[in-house]
Design a protein around this motif. Structure first.
Motif, PDB file in Angstrom:
ATOM      1  N   LEU A  40       0.830  -1.202   0.000  1.00 31.98           N
ATOM      2  CA  LEU A  40       0.000   0.000   0.000  1.00 31.98           C
ATOM      3  C   LEU A  40       0.865   1.253   0.000  1.00 31.98           C
ATOM      4  CD1 LEU A  40      -2.845  -0.849   2.570  1.00 31.98           C
ATOM      5  CD2 LEU A  40      -3.058  -0.610   0.097  1.00 31.98           C
ATOM      6  N   ASN A  41       0.554   2.190  -0.884  1.00 29.96           N
ATOM      7  CA  ASN A  41       1.265   3.470  -0.968  1.00 29.96           C
ATOM      8  C   ASN A  41       0.399   4.543  -0.322  1.00 29.96           C
ATOM      9  OD1 ASN A  41       2.847   5.640  -1.570  1.00 29.96           O
ATOM     10  ND2 ASN A  41       2.513   5.579  -3.783  1.00 29.96           N
ATOM     11  N   CYS A  42       0.536   4.651   0.993  1.00 27.93           N
ATOM     12  CA  CYS A  42      -0.357   5.534   1.755  1.00 27.93           C
ATOM     13  C   CYS A  42      -0.116   7.012   1.490  1.00 27.93           C
ATOM     14  CB  CYS A  42      -0.207   5.257   3.249  1.00 27.93           C
ATOM     15  SG  CYS A  42      -0.677   3.578   3.719  1.00 27.93           S
ATOM     16  N   THR A  43       0.976   7.351   0.843  1.00 29.88           N
ATOM     17  CA  THR A  43       1.286   8.759   0.586  1.00 29.88           C
ATOM     18  C   THR A  43       1.154   9.106  -0.889  1.00 29.88           C
ATOM     19  OG1 THR A  43       3.655   8.252   0.331  1.00 29.88           O
ATOM     20  CG2 THR A  43       2.868   8.821   2.546  1.00 29.88           C
ATOM     21  N   ALA A  44       0.440   8.271  -1.659  1.00 28.95           N
ATOM     22  CA  ALA A  44       0.297   8.538  -3.093  1.00 28.95           C
ATOM     23  C   ALA A  44      -0.410   9.866  -3.347  1.00 28.95           C
ATOM     24  CB  ALA A  44      -0.463   7.395  -3.766  1.00 28.95           C
ATOM     25  N   GLN A  45      -1.471  10.126  -2.592  1.00 26.26           N
ATOM     26  CA  GLN A  45      -2.183  11.402  -2.700  1.00 26.26           C
ATOM     27  C   GLN A  45      -2.309  11.975  -1.281  1.00 26.26           C
ATOM     28  OE1 GLN A  45      -5.767  11.438  -5.115  1.00 26.26           O
ATOM     29  NE2 GLN A  45      -5.053   9.685  -6.326  1.00 26.26           N
ATOM     30  N   LEU A  57     -12.957   4.884   1.385  1.00 29.09           N
ATOM     31  CA  LEU A  57     -12.862   4.329   0.030  1.00 29.09           C
ATOM     32  C   LEU A  57     -11.853   5.107  -0.800  1.00 29.09           C
ATOM     33  CD1 LEU A  57     -13.859   2.319  -2.068  1.00 29.09           C
ATOM     34  CD2 LEU A  57     -15.711   3.935  -2.621  1.00 29.09           C
ATOM     35  N   SER A  58     -11.910   6.426  -0.709  1.00 23.09           N
ATOM     36  CA  SER A  58     -10.949   7.240  -1.468  1.00 23.09           C
ATOM     37  C   SER A  58      -9.517   6.931  -1.045  1.00 23.09           C
ATOM     38  CB  SER A  58     -11.236   8.727  -1.259  1.00 23.09           C
ATOM     39  OG  SER A  58     -12.519   9.060  -1.719  1.00 23.09           O
ATOM     40  N   PHE A  59      -9.311   6.743   0.249  1.00 25.76           N
ATOM     41  CA  PHE A  59      -7.969   6.490   0.736  1.00 25.76           C
ATOM     42  C   PHE A  59      -7.441   5.153   0.236  1.00 25.76           C
ATOM     43  CE2 PHE A  59      -5.458   4.287   4.064  1.00 25.76           C
ATOM     44  CZ  PHE A  59      -4.297   5.028   3.961  1.00 25.76           C
ATOM     45  N   ILE A  60      -8.256   4.078   0.369  1.00 26.23           N
ATOM     46  CA  ILE A  60      -7.774   2.755  -0.023  1.00 26.23           C
ATOM     47  C   ILE A  60      -7.579   2.665  -1.524  1.00 26.23           C
ATOM     48  CG2 ILE A  60     -10.014   1.650  -0.253  1.00 26.23           C
ATOM     49  CD1 ILE A  60      -6.832   0.152   1.337  1.00 26.23           C
ATOM     50  N   GLN A  61      -8.409   3.401  -2.268  1.00 29.09           N
ATOM     51  CA  GLN A  61      -8.225   3.405  -3.726  1.00 29.09           C
ATOM     52  C   GLN A  61      -6.934   4.118  -4.128  1.00 29.09           C
ATOM     53  OE1 GLN A  61     -11.953   5.127  -5.064  1.00 29.09           O
ATOM     54  NE2 GLN A  61     -12.785   3.125  -5.652  1.00 29.09           N
ATOM     55  N   SER A  62      -6.649   5.235  -3.435  1.00 27.03           N
ATOM     56  CA  SER A  62      -5.432   5.983  -3.785  1.00 27.03           C
ATOM     57  C   SER A  62      -4.175   5.211  -3.400  1.00 27.03           C
ATOM     58  CB  SER A  62      -5.440   7.349  -3.101  1.00 27.03           C
ATOM     59  OG  SER A  62      -5.349   7.204  -1.689  1.00 27.03           O
ATOM     60  N   ALA A  63      -4.277   4.398  -2.358  1.00 26.46           N
ATOM     61  CA  ALA A  63      -3.102   3.673  -1.878  1.00 26.46           C
ATOM     62  C   ALA A  63      -2.966   2.288  -2.511  1.00 26.46           C
ATOM     63  CB  ALA A  63      -3.174   3.543  -0.356  1.00 26.46           C
ATOM     64  N   GLY A 102      -3.864  -4.362  -9.950  1.00 29.09           N
ATOM     65  CA  GLY A 102      -4.784  -3.825 -10.952  1.00 29.09           C
ATOM     66  C   GLY A 102      -6.043  -3.218 -10.356  1.00 29.09           C
ATOM     67  N   PRO A 103      -6.876  -2.608 -11.194  1.00 31.18           N
ATOM     68  CA  PRO A 103      -8.132  -2.011 -10.716  1.00 31.18           C
ATOM     69  C   PRO A 103      -9.182  -3.085 -10.417  1.00 31.18           C
ATOM     70  CG  PRO A 103      -7.944  -1.790 -13.094  1.00 31.18           C
ATOM     71  CD  PRO A 103      -6.670  -2.389 -12.653  1.00 31.18           C
ATOM     72  N   ILE A 104      -9.900  -2.909  -9.316  1.00 25.57           N
ATOM     73  CA  ILE A 104     -11.019  -3.794  -8.956  1.00 25.57           C
ATOM     74  C   ILE A 104     -12.184  -2.913  -8.562  1.00 25.57           C
ATOM     75  CG2 ILE A 104      -9.559  -5.733  -8.246  1.00 25.57           C
ATOM     76  CD1 ILE A 104      -9.867  -4.826  -5.389  1.00 25.57           C
ATOM     77  N   ASN A 105     -13.361  -3.499  -8.426  1.00 30.55           N
ATOM     78  CA  ASN A 105     -14.548  -2.688  -8.152  1.00 30.55           C
ATOM     79  C   ASN A 105     -14.515  -2.161  -6.717  1.00 30.55           C
ATOM     80  OD1 ASN A 105     -15.948  -4.629  -6.330  1.00 30.55           O
ATOM     81  ND2 ASN A 105     -15.962  -5.918  -8.177  1.00 30.55           N
ATOM     82  N   ASP A 106     -15.295  -1.116  -6.483  1.00 27.75           N
ATOM     83  CA  ASP A 106     -15.263  -0.414  -5.207  1.00 27.75           C
ATOM     84  C   ASP A 106     -15.729  -1.275  -4.043  1.00 27.75           C
ATOM     85  OD1 ASP A 106     -14.431   1.690  -6.697  1.00 27.75           O
ATOM     86  OD2 ASP A 106     -16.324   2.805  -6.609  1.00 27.75           O
ATOM     87  N   SER A 107     -16.709  -2.117  -4.291  1.00 27.33           N
ATOM     88  CA  SER A 107     -17.251  -2.930  -3.197  1.00 27.33           C
ATOM     89  C   SER A 107     -16.211  -3.903  -2.672  1.00 27.33           C
ATOM     90  CB  SER A 107     -18.501  -3.684  -3.659  1.00 27.33           C
ATOM     91  OG  SER A 107     -18.173  -4.544  -4.755  1.00 27.33           O
ATOM     92  N   GLU A 108     -15.441  -4.522  -3.568  1.00 29.23           N
ATOM     93  CA  GLU A 108     -14.405  -5.461  -3.131  1.00 29.23           C
ATOM     94  C   GLU A 108     -13.287  -4.733  -2.364  1.00 29.23           C
ATOM     95  OE1 GLU A 108     -13.666  -9.160  -5.765  1.00 29.23           O
ATOM     96  OE2 GLU A 108     -13.876  -7.456  -7.145  1.00 29.23           O
ATOM     97  N   VAL A 109     -12.908  -3.559  -2.872  1.00 30.70           N
ATOM     98  CA  VAL A 109     -11.846  -2.803  -2.203  1.00 30.70           C
ATOM     99  C   VAL A 109     -12.281  -2.386  -0.795  1.00 30.70           C
ATOM    100  CG1 VAL A 109     -10.540  -0.651  -2.242  1.00 30.70           C
ATOM    101  CG2 VAL A 109     -10.830  -1.953  -4.329  1.00 30.70           C
ATOM    102  N   PHE A 110     -13.535  -1.909  -0.727  1.00 31.83           N
ATOM    103  CA  PHE A 110     -14.010  -1.437   0.568  1.00 31.83           C
ATOM    104  C   PHE A 110     -14.184  -2.582   1.559  1.00 31.83           C
ATOM    105  CE2 PHE A 110     -17.263   0.449   3.436  1.00 31.83           C
ATOM    106  CZ  PHE A 110     -16.486   1.504   3.893  1.00 31.83           C
TER     107      PHE A 110
END
Length: 548
Positions: A15-20, A49-55, A61-69
């Motif tokens: 996880l790149n917690c400082t990406a954004q 959700l915004s945080f986990i997506q940015s990191a 690769g990209p996955i849907n929001d529900s799985e990430v959350f």
């Protein structure tokens, strides 16, 4: 793609917690305090959700929001692998710390806001330094204000540094986390050696000097300024004063009373004991000063040594000259020789004390200068005394020279080409005993006043150092050496008392004998016939018989 939960640990590590940083900072602000207090996270779906997506690592690769959350909630619930602590720390180091660096610089910190917090970090390396003498001490000067510093410590307590930085922060720092502050400190890359010479350090020393001096914990010097030694200096000054008053009384010839005569005799005889004791005392202090010079770790100790040497030297000179007007020729020569010897000892030791280390390169110089302004007293007054004693010694030498050249044979012996230029000195007038006594009296009165003033300066210095001394202060306790230093004057006092009591007893006994002799003489005295005939009863009886 569907998320394979067996790769959860790998994802957390990547996880790149400082990406954004803007998103990461918002997430940090919403969760950090709660997590520190309760050890859990509340749900803020949009922010989380915004945080986990940015990191999220690109490897998966990209996955849907529900799985990430769902992944985020699962990992956060149990804090799998302590990933939350790592995330908070990464955000502090990668986002919050650098952002804070752009807002506040080290030069904006006000270290005078809390002196004690600043002293906990910079103490004993800045403003006041209690270390063995070292050439590494640096004296700084900014706008006329001077202070001293030593090389900064190699290891600093992170907690003490953070506390000092927080107290010095130009605005409210309660919302700044320790990790953020530590990152800010690290990013500032401050060189303390450079900081010690800045105007910030100047302001810190001028405002918090007392706290820095207290932190340095200067121990004093019991060998020179202990309580027993100080009492010994007082006794010497009192004995010199009493001797001077008695000397004046004897010269004024007002001591021929029943008790005055024994007092005069006792003072004359005990005065020799006082001279010898004072000489030994100054000689001992001079030896102690020479031995202690390499060990003197503070300007206070050096200044104290100069003061006590001045006190003892003046006492010796005053005692020597006090004896001279009622003495014989050999005592004049002895006073001359002793004055020269002890003046030479005083000048030599004081010169060595002042030259071994410059005043500024002692760690307590500016502490003592702040609380005690008259550090130049021993040098200034010593020069005044040197001028006075120089005149007196020169005159005594001239007297001795004229006495030696009084005979013709001696004069012929001295009439060599080498001594001819100074033979005219024999023709200078010799002061009468009265004027010589006045000259010596003036010098002795100056000596008595000087001992009192020197004692006052020693007391002020000791009080100033004790004011900011710590637990290592060593001048307030009694020990064997302190007791001995007081008792060194006991023989002088006992010698005077023994002679005074004996002479007073002899005087009273002689007076009683004289009264007895007078009474006996009155009883056995033969009557005078003329006085008998002039009595009224005798005159009346004679008149009666004549009428018969």
């Amino acid at each position: 793609m569907s998320l394979n939960y067996t790769a959860a640990f790998d994802i957390l590590n990547l996880l790149n917690c400082t990406a954004q940083c803007d998103i990461s900072t918002t997430w940090f602000e919403n969760h950090y305090v709660e997590f520190q207090q309760d050890g859990r996270l509340s749900t803020f779906e949009g922010i989380d959700l915004s945080f986990i997506q940015s990191a999220w690592p690109k490897k998966y690769g990209p996955i849907n929001d529900s799985e990430v959350f769902e992944f985020y909630k699962t990992m956060s619930k149990d804090n799998t692998g302590n990933w939350l602590q790592d995330a908070f720390r990464n955000i502090e180091e990668g986002c919050l710390g650098p952002a804070l660096t752009k807002q506040v610089t080290f030069q904006q910190l006000n270290f005078t806001a809390d002196c004690q917090a600043s002293v906990d970090v910079f103490g004993n390396t800045l403003c006041a330094v209690n270390l063995p003498f070292t050439d590494k001490l640096t004296v700084h000067d900014k706008n006329g204000y001077r202070w001293v510093s030593a090389p900064p410590p190699l290891l600093l307590s992170p907690a003490a540094v953070s506390k000092a930085i927080r107290k010095a922060w130009p605005s409210e720092s309660i919302n700044i986390t320790n990790g953020t502050l530590e990152t800010w400190i690290r990013l500032q890359s401050v060189d303390l050696s450079t900081f010690y010479g800045t105007e910030q350090a100047s302001d810190l020393c001028s405002t918090c000097l007392f706290e820095f001096c207290t932190k340095a914990d200067f121990p004093g010097n019991a060998d020179l300024g202990g309580i027993g030694m100080f009492i010994s200096y007082i006794i010497e000054s009192i004995l010199l004063t009493i001797g001077f008053l008695a000397w004046v009384l004897i010269l004024s010839k007002k001591s021929n009373t029943t008790l005055g005569k024994p007092f005069s005799i006792a003072m004359k005889k005990a005065h020799t004991t006082f001279i010898v004791t004072a000489m030994l005392f100054e000689f001992s202090l001079a030896i102690a000063g020479i031995v202690l010079v390499p060990k003197l770790s503070s300007w206070y100790q050096s200044l104290l040594a100069q003061h006590v040497l001045l006190l003892s030297w003046i006492s010796v000179l005053g005692a020597l000259l006090m004896r001279y007007p009622t003495s014989i020729q050999w005592q004049e020569k002895f006073s001359l020789a002793a004055s020269l010897v002890f003046t030479t000892i005083f000048i030599g030791v004081v010169t060595k004390l002042n030259r071994v280390h410059p005043q500024e390169y002692y760690g307590d110089t500016f502490c003592l200068s702040f609380f005690h302004k008259s550090s130049s007293w021993p040098i200034v007054f010593a020069n005044i005394i040197l001028v006075c004693i120089g005149i007196i010694i020169a005159y005594m030498g001239l007297r001795a020279y004229q006495f030696v050249g009084a005979s013709a044979s001696t004069f012929d012996m001295l009439a060599t080409p080498l001594l001819k230029p100074i033979l005219w000195l024999r023709r200078l007038p010799i002061l009468s005993r009265r004027w010589l006594t006045i000259l010596f009296g003036l010098f002795i009165s100056i000596s008595v006043a000087a001992t009192g003033l020197t004692l006052y300066h020693i007391w002020v210095m000791r009080a100033a150092m004790k004011h900011f001394a710590g637990p290592s202060w060593a001048e307030g306790s009694w020990a064997f050496g302190q007791i001995i230093s007081v008792l060194v004057w006991l023989p002088v006092i006992l010698h005077f008392l023994a002679i005074f009591i004996q002479e007073a007893h002899n005087s009273f006994r002689e007076r009683n004998r004289q009264q007895t002799r007078n009474h006996d003489a009155a009883q056995f005295e033969r009557p005078d016939p003329q006085q008998f005939l002039q009595r009224p009863e005798t005159v009346a009886l004679i008149s009666f018989f004549r009428r018969l």
